[in-house]
Structures are given as structure tokens and as C-alpha cells.
Scaffold this motif. Structure first.
Motif, PDB file in Angstrom:
ATOM      1  N   TYR A   7       6.267   1.635  -6.650  1.00  0.00           N
ATOM      2  CA  TYR A   7       5.540   1.556  -7.915  1.00  0.00           C
ATOM      3  C   TYR A   7       4.542   2.687  -7.988  1.00  0.00           C
ATOM      4  CZ  TYR A   7       7.409  -3.205  -8.104  1.00  0.00           C
ATOM      5  OH  TYR A   7       8.237  -4.293  -8.140  1.00  0.00           O
ATOM      6  N   ASP A  39      -1.332   3.451 -11.356  1.00  0.00           N
ATOM      7  CA  ASP A  39      -2.769   3.667 -11.112  1.00  0.00           C
ATOM      8  C   ASP A  39      -3.322   2.855  -9.928  1.00  0.00           C
ATOM      9  OD1 ASP A  39      -5.691   3.527 -11.483  1.00  0.00           O
ATOM     10  OD2 ASP A  39      -5.273   4.483 -13.413  1.00  0.00           O
ATOM     11  N   ASN A  40      -4.093   3.531  -9.086  1.00  0.00           N
ATOM     12  CA  ASN A  40      -4.786   2.894  -7.954  1.00  0.00           C
ATOM     13  C   ASN A  40      -5.479   1.599  -8.328  1.00  0.00           C
ATOM     14  OD1 ASN A  40      -4.326   4.929  -6.060  1.00  0.00           O
ATOM     15  ND2 ASN A  40      -6.137   6.098  -6.716  1.00  0.00           N
ATOM     16  N   ARG A  41      -5.993   1.548  -9.561  1.00  0.00           N
ATOM     17  CA  ARG A  41      -6.795   0.392  -9.952  1.00  0.00           C
ATOM     18  C   ARG A  41      -5.985  -0.898 -10.015  1.00  0.00           C
ATOM     19  NH1 ARG A  41      -9.760   3.806 -14.580  1.00  0.00           N
ATOM     20  NH2 ARG A  41      -7.677   4.691 -14.548  1.00  0.00           N
ATOM     21  N   GLN A  42      -4.646  -0.762  -9.915  1.00  0.00           N
ATOM     22  CA  GLN A  42      -3.839  -1.984  -9.902  1.00  0.00           C
ATOM     23  C   GLN A  42      -3.461  -2.407  -8.477  1.00  0.00           C
ATOM     24  OE1 GLN A  42      -0.935  -2.802 -12.850  1.00  0.00           O
ATOM     25  NE2 GLN A  42      -1.770  -1.358 -14.323  1.00  0.00           N
ATOM     26  N   SER A  43      -4.168  -1.889  -7.478  1.00  0.00           N
ATOM     27  CA  SER A  43      -3.730  -2.175  -6.108  1.00  0.00           C
ATOM     28  C   SER A  43      -3.830  -3.662  -5.742  1.00  0.00           C
ATOM     29  CB  SER A  43      -4.469  -1.297  -5.103  1.00  0.00           C
ATOM     30  OG  SER A  43      -5.826  -1.624  -5.147  1.00  0.00           O
ATOM     31  N   PHE A  63      -0.777  -5.472  -7.148  1.00  0.00           N
ATOM     32  CA  PHE A  63       0.465  -5.298  -6.393  1.00  0.00           C
ATOM     33  C   PHE A  63       0.403  -5.994  -5.040  1.00  0.00           C
ATOM     34  CE2 PHE A  63       1.143  -1.914  -9.535  1.00  0.00           C
ATOM     35  CZ  PHE A  63       2.377  -2.345 -10.003  1.00  0.00           C
ATOM     36  N   GLU A  64      -0.764  -5.997  -4.424  1.00  0.00           N
ATOM     37  CA  GLU A  64      -0.902  -6.717  -3.155  1.00  0.00           C
ATOM     38  C   GLU A  64      -0.539  -8.192  -3.375  1.00  0.00           C
ATOM     39  OE1 GLU A  64      -1.477  -5.430  -0.211  1.00  0.00           O
ATOM     40  OE2 GLU A  64      -1.457  -7.397   0.767  1.00  0.00           O
ATOM     41  N   ASP A 108       6.384  -1.212  -2.239  1.00  0.00           N
ATOM     42  CA  ASP A 108       5.363  -0.219  -1.968  1.00  0.00           C
ATOM     43  C   ASP A 108       4.645   0.227  -3.247  1.00  0.00           C
ATOM     44  OD1 ASP A 108       3.888   1.701  -0.745  1.00  0.00           O
ATOM     45  OD2 ASP A 108       5.586   2.970  -0.175  1.00  0.00           O
ATOM     46  N   HIS A 109       3.338   0.061  -3.265  1.00  0.00           N
ATOM     47  CA  HIS A 109       2.562   0.596  -4.388  1.00  0.00           C
ATOM     48  C   HIS A 109       2.084   1.987  -4.009  1.00  0.00           C
ATOM     49  CE1 HIS A 109      -1.456   0.583  -6.801  1.00  0.00           C
ATOM     50  NE2 HIS A 109      -0.519   1.255  -7.444  1.00  0.00           N
ATOM     51  N   GLY A 163       0.017   4.353  -5.263  1.00  0.00           N
ATOM     52  CA  GLY A 163      -0.986   4.439  -6.323  1.00  0.00           C
ATOM     53  C   GLY A 163      -1.390   5.859  -6.663  1.00  0.00           C
ATOM     54  N   VAL A 197      -3.202   9.930  -4.555  1.00  0.00           N
ATOM     55  CA  VAL A 197      -4.321   8.984  -4.696  1.00  0.00           C
ATOM     56  C   VAL A 197      -5.638   9.649  -5.091  1.00  0.00           C
ATOM     57  CG1 VAL A 197      -3.361   7.273  -3.095  1.00  0.00           C
ATOM     58  CG2 VAL A 197      -5.029   8.933  -2.272  1.00  0.00           C
TER      59      VAL A 197
END
Ligand code: ARG
Length: 586
Positions: A343, A346-350, A353-354, A373-374, A376, A449
Motif C-alpha cells: 500500500y 500517506d504515512n498518516r494512515q499507518s 494499516f497496522e 505492507d504499508h 508509507g 517516507v
């Protein structure tokens, strides 16, 4: 095949012969090219572990190492082992690469990979926030394809959430006469969309602002969303129009950018799976009730911060973003046979996704052999270091960013007198490629990132680490070839180097397997971006020093043309993997 692998094997063998772990034999490209080509630093930790003197140990390794490709080994400093490779070995390997560069890059055991990138929401125009996922995602997809995996890109449209209900309600107020709002109507409905994309772009912000301010409107929008999701025919027909006009506009911009999706799926694609999936989660006891909602507990004992429960269904019975991503994983495994899902979002969606990945594991939807795998990405910033805005304070539109880059590239070309005398249509085409290369390289040279500052002046320069510099180099390689074939000269076998620039170019070419491995392993195209710059710079030094077409020694000239050929093809494949196209001439 790779020099690093062969040297690491030979040095591993040498450590083993001294009763030490082979892993200490790892060889890397030298940090000090003026002193050595490669180096092995394993003697220091090995000596530490064996309580021996590192320098003596390094000497012992150097004395026993055996490899047909090693020319000289010496020990430096506290115990670094410096390595030089024979010119014969370099030439032979460069020659193998010249004949066919695929084996250098190919992986064993190709996998089915889905790259989820783009992620635009229906009814919103593509803007600066969509730039990085598009550029990085496309490159990640192409990199995996380059090494032989079976890869598809999915745009994963945001097409199933509340904004759809907001649009329906807003349009119902403005045009109640349209047939879509009659609850008893079952169709058929008009095949022509009642709104154009321009109208949609105007409707959307109005509707979402109203939903934020007016509780009655928000409630109506929520109800309309639920009705849409449960299949009310008029709403579904209208939603298809929204999606259709919006997708057509998005496709156009993505095409401009040279970003292409194999799948135009969206959140709605898995709608028909939701009931069965939720029933199974409940039956298996994976999902449980909490405050009227249905959730999966995804926290773990070793968490260092709180991971909130994963929402499967809200209190009002509606499913949501989380649910759709979970069902999408199931769908990709079942219908596409996906082994890996990456995926680029954007990092802000980590955290999101976790949670999704944990839920997928806990629910048994993704087994241990499926990789989730995110990858980001950071943001595009303005000169002030904050997310890029227009002068009016809005998010710049993606199509405007593209236009600006192409215009700026055109000016730069004119300043340099490039492409002068070519027909206007061709010059415009070249400027387009230069502008896109500037935009993409400006992005891809940063680790995904990290955030970066959007600076078209820097990106469009023909000097330094830029897309235009790379294209200029690639075009130069092409024109050497054109010139050579006009004189009836052909590339031939690469023979041992007789000068540094020639040798350095071979060394640079032979680095490619590790570079590509790293980019794939970390889903990080910046490794390739960095390398192509080094490659072109190395080529330019070679080109300055070695006067190819006027060389009298025939074998030498053919070998040099061979080096041009392999560099050109390799650069072409790597730029293609970055999503960068090369003009014929400029
Ligand atoms: N549409 C989402 C957004 O605008 C991004 C989608 C990312 N992909 C995903 N599978 N969730 O935030």
C-alpha cells in the motif's frame, strides 16, 4: 552473477577456513574509491568476537582468500580489507550484462503482487496529495515487474463512503425532478450522467461543508449512504454516474502523468462480500460487540502504544473504511491470488494499516505466507516547510502541477537552446517528457517516507541531480549510437579497461543487482534514482575521456560502443522503472 556475491562467498570461505563465521565475509562497495573498489569490514567484529587482534586477523584472511576475480587484497587502518578486482573479470562481467541484462535483475520464484496506490476519492479533483502515491506507487509496481514478479496496480477509489450520500442529498435538493430520487423507481435510468465533472467538483465541497454544519443534512446524507450501500436502485444508478464522470477525469490526469492502473477497483468492489465476511468473523468469535458496534481486538501485549480496536461495523449498522480494506484483502487473495499487497499511502494512515493487517491475521483472512505492507509516503511541502498550498491557500491541483512543470521545462530548454530547429510539435513533446522527468525525479530522489520541498526551479535544471540531467545523458547515448551507425560502426565485445573512466563505468554498471535488490526489498525507488544519477555521471566522465568515434583501435572502439550500448539499455530499463520516458532527441 554479482561481483559482491562472489566476493562475499570467497571472503566467507576465508573466514570459515580460520574457524570463524562466514557471515563476516560480507563485501561492500568501497567507501573510498580512491583506495579500493570493494571492501570487507568483517575482521573487526570477528576479532572482537574471537578476542584477537583485528589487524592480524585481517592479514590472515587476506593471506588465505582465494578467488579468480580478485587482483589485489590489502589491509588498511585497524583491519579493513581493501579489494581490487581484475580488469579481465570486470570486462567479462560487463560483457555478460551487455549481452543480456535480465539475469542480473531476475528474482527466483515470482510472486503475485498487488500495489494499492492512488486512492483518490470520487468527486474530488486530483491534487498535490495524490502526487506522491501516484509517482512512488507506479515506480514500486514497475520495479517489482522489472525483477520478474507478476504485478498489478489497483487505484482503489474512495467510492463507498459518506461523501456519496452527501452528493445524493445535495443533488436531490437542487434537482428533485431527476428520476433517481423516486424511492419506488427501479429503472431503467438514463444512461447519460445528470452532472458533468465540473458540476461534481462544485457540488462536492458544498455538500461536505453543509454536512459539517447542518445536522439534518448530515443525517439525511448518512441515511442516503446506507440506502446506496443496501442497493436502492435510483441511488446506485446515480452513484454510477458520479463514479463514471469522476473516473474519466481522473484517468485523464493520470494518463498525463504516465501513471496507469491495471485495476480500477474501489471500496465498493467488495460490497457483496461484506455480509458473509462479517457473519464469519462473528461466528468464529473474532469480532465481538462493543457499545453496539462490532469490533476486533487487535491490541498485543508487547504494544508500546495503544492500538485501538478495529471497527467492523458501526452502531448504526453501517460498514466503514476499515471494513472495506479488510474485505479487499480477502478479495485480492481469493480472486487475484495475491501473495503480497503493498500500500503506497500517506504515512498518516499507518495506524489504520497496522489495524487492518492485524485484523486480517487475527481473522485468518491473510495467512503467514501473505505479505501485507504499508509503504508509507511523506508530504510535498512548500518553501516554508509546510504542506504545499496555492497562493489562495488551496491544495494545488495535480493537473496544474503538471502544466507548471512542463512550462518550466520548456523555458529551461529554450535557455539552453535545446531542441532548436525541431518541429514545434516535437519540441512540445520533448518539453512534456522533460517536465514529467523533472517532477518525478524531484520526488523519487527522496526516500518515500521523507517529506520534500517542491522546487520546480531546482527540479527542471539540466545540472545536478535532476530528471532533465538524466534525460540529457540518455539522449546523448542515443545520439552516439545514431552517429556510429551512420558511419557503419557497431558495438562489440567489452574488453579489459585501459583507463580509469572506462574501469569506473564498468564498476558502476556492475553495481546494479544490489541497487535493484535494495529498492525492491525496501519498496524504495530512491535507491534506483540515486544510482541512475551516478551511472549517468560516470558515463559522462567516460565520454569526456574516451573519444569513441575517433578511436583507431577497432576492438577498443567496439568495446567502448559496447559500454555505451549496455549503459543506454540499462539506463532505459531503470528510468522506465521510475516511470520516466526518454525523448528520441533534444
Ligand atoms: N481514499 C483514501 C483516502 O483518500 C486512500 C485509500 C488508500 N488505500 C487503501 N486501500 N486504503 O484517504
Amino acid at each position: 552473477m554479482s561481483i559482491i556475491t562472489d566476493l562475499s562467498d570467497a571472503f566467507g570461505e576465508a573466514f570459515a577456513a580460520l574457524d570463524l563465521d562466514r557471515a563476516f565475509g560480507e563485501v561492500v562497495v568501497s567507501q573510498r574509491p580512491d583506495l579500493a573498489q570493494y571492501q570487507c569490514n568483517g575482521a573487526l567484529p570477528a576479532a572482537n568476537a574471537a578476542r584477537r587482534n583485528p589487524r592480524e586477523l585481517a592479514e590472515a584472511v587476506a593471506a588465505v582468500v582465494e578467488s579468480p576475480i580478485v587482483d589485489a587484497v590489502s589491509v588498511a587502518g585497524p583491519g579493513f580489507i581493501n579489494i581490487m578486482v581484475t580488469d579481465e573479470a570486470l570486462a567479462a562481467r560487463a560483457e555478460l550484462l551487455r549481452r543480456d541484462d535480465r539475469p542480473a535483475l531476475a528474482v527466483e520464484g515470482p510472486k503475485k503482487i498487488v500495489v494499492d496506490y492512488g486512492g483518490p476519492n470520487v468527486a474530488k479533483e486530483l491534487h498535490v496529495g495524490h502526487l506522491r502515491p501516484a509517482i512512488i506507487g507506479e515506480s514500486v509496481k514497475r520495479l517489482f515487474r522489472l525483477v520478474g514478479h507478476d504485478v498489478v496496480g489497483d487505484v482503489h477509489l474512495g467510492d463507498w463512503g459518506l461523501p456519496m450520500g452527501q452528493l445524493i442529498v445535495e443533488l436531490a435538493e437542487r434537482r428533485p425532478d431527476l428520476p433517481y430520487f423516486d424511492e419506488s423507481a427501479s429503472g431503467p435510468f438514463p444512461s447519460e450522467s445528470p452532472v458533468t465533472v465540473e458540476e461534481l467538483n462544485e457540488l462536492y465541497p458544498v455538500a461536505s461543508a453543509r454536512a459539517a454544519e447542518d445536522p439534518a443534512f448530515a443525517e439525511a446524507a448518512r441515511a442516503a449512504t446506507v440506502a446506496l450501500q443496501s442497493g436502492r436502485p435510483g441511488y446506485v444508478a446515480l452513484w454510477q454516474h458520479f463514479r463514471g464522470v469522476s473516473v474519466a477525469a481522473m484517468r485523464h490526469v493520470y494518463d498525463e502523468l504516465g501513471v496507469h492502473f491495471e485495476l480500477w477497483h474501489g471500496e465498493s468492489t467488495i460490497a457483496s462480500r461484506l455480509d458473509a465476511m462479517i457473519a464469519r468473523l462473528e461466528a468464529a468469535g473474532v469480532a465481538g460487540e462493543s457499545d453496539g458496534a462490532l469490533v476486533i481486538d487487535v491490541a498485543r501485549d508487547d504494544d508500546t502504544f495503544e492500538i485501538p480496536p478495529f471497527m467492523v461495523r458501526k452502531r448504526d449498522g453501517a460498514t466503514l473504511y476499515t471494513t472495506w480494506d479488510l474485505a479487499t484483502i480477502e478479495d485480492r487473495i481469493e480472486t487475484l491470488g495475491a501473495d503480497v499487497m503493498i500500500y503506497v499511502v500517506d504515512n498518516r494512515q499507518s495506524l489504520h494499516f497496522e489495524q487492518v493487517f492485524r485484523a486480517a491475521r487475527r481473522a485468518g483472512i491473510a495467512g503467514p505466507d501473505v505479505d501485507l505492507d504499508h509503504a508509507g509516503n511523506g508530504t510535498v511541502n512548500g518553501p516554508d516547510g509546510k504542506p504545499l498550498k496555492t497562493r489562495e491557500g488551496n491544495l494545488p491541483l495535480l493537473r496544474d502541477l503538471i502544466t507548471d512543470a512542463v512550462e518550466r521545462a520548456r523555458q529551461r530548454m529554450d535557455e539552453r537552446d535545446l531542441a532548436r530547429g525541431l518541429p514545434e510539435a516535437e519540441r512540445a513533446g520533448i518539453a512534456r517528457l522533460v517536465g514529467l522527468a523533472a517532477l518525478k525525479y524531484g520526488d523519487l530522489q527522496n526516500h518515500r517516507v521523507s517529506d520534500y520541498v517542491f522546487d520546480l526551479d531546482r527540479f527542471t535544471s539540466f545540472d545536478g541531480r535532476t530528471g532533465p540531467y538524466l534525460l540529457y545523458g540518455a539522449v546523448r547515448m542515443q545520439s552516439i549510437f545514431r552517429e556510429a551507425s551512420a558511419r557503419g560502426l557497431e558495438e562489440g565485445e567489452i574488453i579489459p579497461a585501459k583507463s580509469d573512466p572506462e574501469r569506473d563505468l564498468m564498476l558502476m554498471l556492475l553495481r546494479v543487482p544490489e541497487v535493484v535488490d535494495r529498492a525492491v526489498a525496501f519498496r524504495a525507488p530512491n535507491h534506483v534514482a540515486e544510482y541512475v544519477y551516478e551511472l549517468v555521471a560516470s558515463f559522462n566522465r567516460f565520454y569526456e575521456a574516451c573519444h569513441i568515434l575517433s578511436e583507431q583501435d577497432e576492438a577498443r572502439r567496439a568495446s567502448w560502443l559496447g559500454l555505451v550500448g549496455v549503459t543506454r539499455r540499462l539506463l532505459g530499463s531503470l528510468l522506465d522503472a521510475l516511470g520516466i520516458d526518454i525523448p528520441e532527441r533534444m
